[in-house]
Motif scaffolding. Structure first.
Motif, PDB file in Angstrom:
ATOM      1  N   CYS A  12       0.717  -1.383  -0.129  1.00 35.02           N
ATOM      2  CA  CYS A  12      -0.008  -0.063   0.110  1.00 35.02           C
ATOM      3  C   CYS A  12       0.913   1.247   0.045  1.00 35.02           C
ATOM      4  O   CYS A  12       1.823   1.406   0.938  1.00 35.02           O
ATOM      5  CB  CYS A  12      -0.723  -0.027   1.248  1.00 35.02           C
ATOM      6  SG  CYS A  12      -1.951   1.288   1.396  1.00 35.02           S
ATOM      7  N   CYS A  15      -0.048   3.589   3.486  1.00 32.60           N
ATOM      8  CA  CYS A  15       0.388   3.287   4.738  1.00 32.60           C
ATOM      9  C   CYS A  15       1.532   2.160   5.029  1.00 32.60           C
ATOM     10  O   CYS A  15       1.986   1.739   6.044  1.00 32.60           O
ATOM     11  CB  CYS A  15      -0.982   2.789   5.447  1.00 32.60           C
ATOM     12  SG  CYS A  15      -1.677   1.092   5.086  1.00 32.60           S
ATOM     13  N   LEU A  17       1.029  -1.381   4.089  1.00 34.07           N
ATOM     14  CA  LEU A  17       0.682  -2.809   4.401  1.00 34.07           C
ATOM     15  C   LEU A  17       1.076  -3.342   3.066  1.00 34.07           C
ATOM     16  O   LEU A  17       1.147  -3.199   2.081  1.00 34.07           O
ATOM     17  CB  LEU A  17      -0.564  -2.685   4.539  1.00 34.07           C
ATOM     18  CG  LEU A  17      -1.366  -3.933   4.660  1.00 34.07           C
ATOM     19  CD1 LEU A  17      -1.715  -4.525   6.134  1.00 34.07           C
ATOM     20  CD2 LEU A  17      -2.606  -4.290   3.942  1.00 34.07           C
ATOM     21  N   TYR A  19       0.475  -6.958   0.999  1.00 40.32           N
ATOM     22  CA  TYR A  19      -0.415  -7.980   0.815  1.00 40.32           C
ATOM     23  C   TYR A  19       0.522  -9.032   0.102  1.00 40.32           C
ATOM     24  O   TYR A  19       0.909  -8.949  -1.043  1.00 40.32           O
ATOM     25  CB  TYR A  19      -1.559  -7.527  -0.277  1.00 40.32           C
ATOM     26  CG  TYR A  19      -2.310  -8.671  -0.814  1.00 40.32           C
ATOM     27  CD1 TYR A  19      -3.237  -9.377   0.082  1.00 40.32           C
ATOM     28  CD2 TYR A  19      -1.940  -9.352  -2.052  1.00 40.32           C
ATOM     29  CE1 TYR A  19      -3.879 -10.309  -0.088  1.00 40.32           C
ATOM     30  CE2 TYR A  19      -2.892 -10.606  -2.192  1.00 40.32           C
ATOM     31  CZ  TYR A  19      -3.709 -11.019  -1.452  1.00 40.32           C
ATOM     32  OH  TYR A  19      -4.365 -12.179  -1.707  1.00 40.32           O
ATOM     33  N   CYS A  36      -2.912 -11.251  -6.412  1.00 41.74           N
ATOM     34  CA  CYS A  36      -3.531  -9.607  -6.295  1.00 41.74           C
ATOM     35  C   CYS A  36      -4.472  -9.525  -7.576  1.00 41.74           C
ATOM     36  O   CYS A  36      -5.470  -8.764  -7.017  1.00 41.74           O
ATOM     37  CB  CYS A  36      -2.175  -8.824  -6.475  1.00 41.74           C
ATOM     38  SG  CYS A  36      -1.022  -8.865  -5.379  1.00 41.74           S
ATOM     39  N   TRP A  43     -12.120  -4.246  -3.094  1.00 44.12           N
ATOM     40  CA  TRP A  43     -11.552  -4.372  -1.664  1.00 44.12           C
ATOM     41  C   TRP A  43     -10.594  -3.151  -0.985  1.00 44.12           C
ATOM     42  O   TRP A  43     -10.206  -2.142  -1.845  1.00 44.12           O
ATOM     43  CB  TRP A  43     -10.287  -5.580  -1.974  1.00 44.12           C
ATOM     44  CG  TRP A  43      -9.710  -5.949  -0.734  1.00 44.12           C
ATOM     45  CD1 TRP A  43     -10.134  -6.576   0.242  1.00 44.12           C
ATOM     46  CD2 TRP A  43      -8.322  -5.576  -0.323  1.00 44.12           C
ATOM     47  NE1 TRP A  43      -9.061  -6.836   1.117  1.00 44.12           N
ATOM     48  CE2 TRP A  43      -8.064  -6.030   1.010  1.00 44.12           C
ATOM     49  CE3 TRP A  43      -7.200  -4.658  -0.921  1.00 44.12           C
ATOM     50  CZ2 TRP A  43      -6.685  -5.790   1.543  1.00 44.12           C
ATOM     51  CZ3 TRP A  43      -6.209  -4.587  -0.324  1.00 44.12           C
ATOM     52  CH2 TRP A  43      -5.975  -5.102   0.799  1.00 44.12           C
ATOM     53  N   ARG A  44     -10.836  -2.921   0.120  1.00 43.67           N
ATOM     54  CA  ARG A  44     -10.128  -1.607   0.848  1.00 43.67           C
ATOM     55  C   ARG A  44      -8.820  -2.351   1.661  1.00 43.67           C
ATOM     56  O   ARG A  44      -9.137  -3.298   2.429  1.00 43.67           O
ATOM     57  CB  ARG A  44     -11.252  -0.942   1.576  1.00 43.67           C
ATOM     58  CG  ARG A  44     -12.479  -0.403   0.855  1.00 43.67           C
ATOM     59  CD  ARG A  44     -12.269   0.224  -0.540  1.00 43.67           C
ATOM     60  NE  ARG A  44     -11.979   1.495  -0.276  1.00 43.67           N
ATOM     61  CZ  ARG A  44     -11.786   2.575  -1.136  1.00 43.67           C
ATOM     62  NH1 ARG A  44     -11.686   2.031  -2.290  1.00 43.67           N
ATOM     63  NH2 ARG A  44     -11.720   3.718  -0.866  1.00 43.67           N
ATOM     64  N   CYS A  45      -7.876  -1.530   1.575  1.00 42.91           N
ATOM     65  CA  CYS A  45      -6.878  -1.662   2.778  1.00 42.91           C
ATOM     66  C   CYS A  45      -7.278  -1.748   4.001  1.00 42.91           C
ATOM     67  O   CYS A  45      -7.708  -0.799   4.394  1.00 42.91           O
ATOM     68  CB  CYS A  45      -5.641  -0.625   2.446  1.00 42.91           C
ATOM     69  SG  CYS A  45      -4.297  -0.757   3.712  1.00 42.91           S
ATOM     70  N   GLU A  47      -5.862  -1.392   6.668  1.00 43.90           N
ATOM     71  CA  GLU A  47      -5.258  -0.229   7.847  1.00 43.90           C
ATOM     72  C   GLU A  47      -5.358   1.116   7.359  1.00 43.90           C
ATOM     73  O   GLU A  47      -5.910   1.903   8.445  1.00 43.90           O
ATOM     74  CB  GLU A  47      -3.582  -0.566   7.452  1.00 43.90           C
ATOM     75  CG  GLU A  47      -3.290  -1.679   7.945  1.00 43.90           C
ATOM     76  CD  GLU A  47      -3.185  -2.084   9.366  1.00 43.90           C
ATOM     77  OE1 GLU A  47      -2.976  -1.222  10.315  1.00 43.90           O
ATOM     78  OE2 GLU A  47      -3.651  -3.437   9.597  1.00 43.90           O
ATOM     79  N   CYS A  48      -5.772   1.227   6.204  1.00 48.32           N
ATOM     80  CA  CYS A  48      -5.902   2.819   5.926  1.00 48.32           C
ATOM     81  C   CYS A  48      -7.279   3.163   5.171  1.00 48.32           C
ATOM     82  O   CYS A  48      -7.629   4.204   4.958  1.00 48.32           O
ATOM     83  CB  CYS A  48      -4.811   3.490   5.346  1.00 48.32           C
ATOM     84  SG  CYS A  48      -4.401   2.856   3.684  1.00 48.32           S
ATOM     85  N   LYS A  52      -7.704  -0.866  -3.919  1.00 49.16           N
ATOM     86  CA  LYS A  52      -6.703  -1.841  -4.386  1.00 49.16           C
ATOM     87  C   LYS A  52      -5.842  -0.931  -5.481  1.00 49.16           C
ATOM     88  O   LYS A  52      -4.411  -1.340  -5.719  1.00 49.16           O
ATOM     89  CB  LYS A  52      -7.443  -2.768  -5.059  1.00 49.16           C
ATOM     90  CG  LYS A  52      -6.722  -3.575  -6.200  1.00 49.16           C
ATOM     91  CD  LYS A  52      -7.823  -4.768  -6.308  1.00 49.16           C
ATOM     92  CE  LYS A  52      -7.433  -5.317  -7.720  1.00 49.16           C
ATOM     93  NZ  LYS A  52      -8.277  -6.851  -8.192  1.00 49.16           N
ATOM     94  N   PHE A  55      -2.029   0.180  -4.253  1.00 48.66           N
ATOM     95  CA  PHE A  55      -1.104  -0.761  -4.190  1.00 48.66           C
ATOM     96  C   PHE A  55      -0.314  -0.871  -5.299  1.00 48.66           C
ATOM     97  O   PHE A  55      -0.575  -0.849  -6.471  1.00 48.66           O
ATOM     98  CB  PHE A  55      -1.646  -1.997  -3.844  1.00 48.66           C
ATOM     99  CG  PHE A  55      -2.358  -2.134  -2.607  1.00 48.66           C
ATOM    100  CD1 PHE A  55      -1.558  -2.994  -1.481  1.00 48.66           C
ATOM    101  CD2 PHE A  55      -3.463  -1.729  -1.917  1.00 48.66           C
ATOM    102  CE1 PHE A  55      -2.130  -3.240  -0.078  1.00 48.66           C
ATOM    103  CE2 PHE A  55      -3.847  -1.833  -0.763  1.00 48.66           C
ATOM    104  CZ  PHE A  55      -3.384  -2.566   0.110  1.00 48.66           C
TER     105      PHE A  55
END
Length: 60
Positions: A12, A15, A17, A19, A36, A43-45, A47-48, A52, A55
């Motif tokens: 990401c 932030c 993150l 995947y 991926c 889909w959303r991260c 963490e923040c 997608k 990313f």
């Protein structure tokens, strides 16, 4: 998520993150082994909250 092969991790850009397709994110509805490109477009991260598209592929 950017263009990747089935085993490439993505990070990401907001932030940091990571995947990892081998691990997936079962707690967030993504099964282990999910590449991926197969992650749903909505889909959303976890963490923040960014999408997608925020990313990018990363190599270790």
């Amino acid at each position: 998520m950017g263009t990747t092969n089935d085993e490439t991790c993505s990070i990401c850009m907001v932030c940091g993150l990571v995947y990892d397709p081998a691990a997936g994110m079962p707690d967030h509805g993504i099964a282990p082994g999910t590449p991926c490109r197969a992650v749903p477009d909505d889909w959303r991260c976890p963490e923040c909250g960014v999408g997608k598209a925020d990313f990018e592929p990363i190599q270790f």
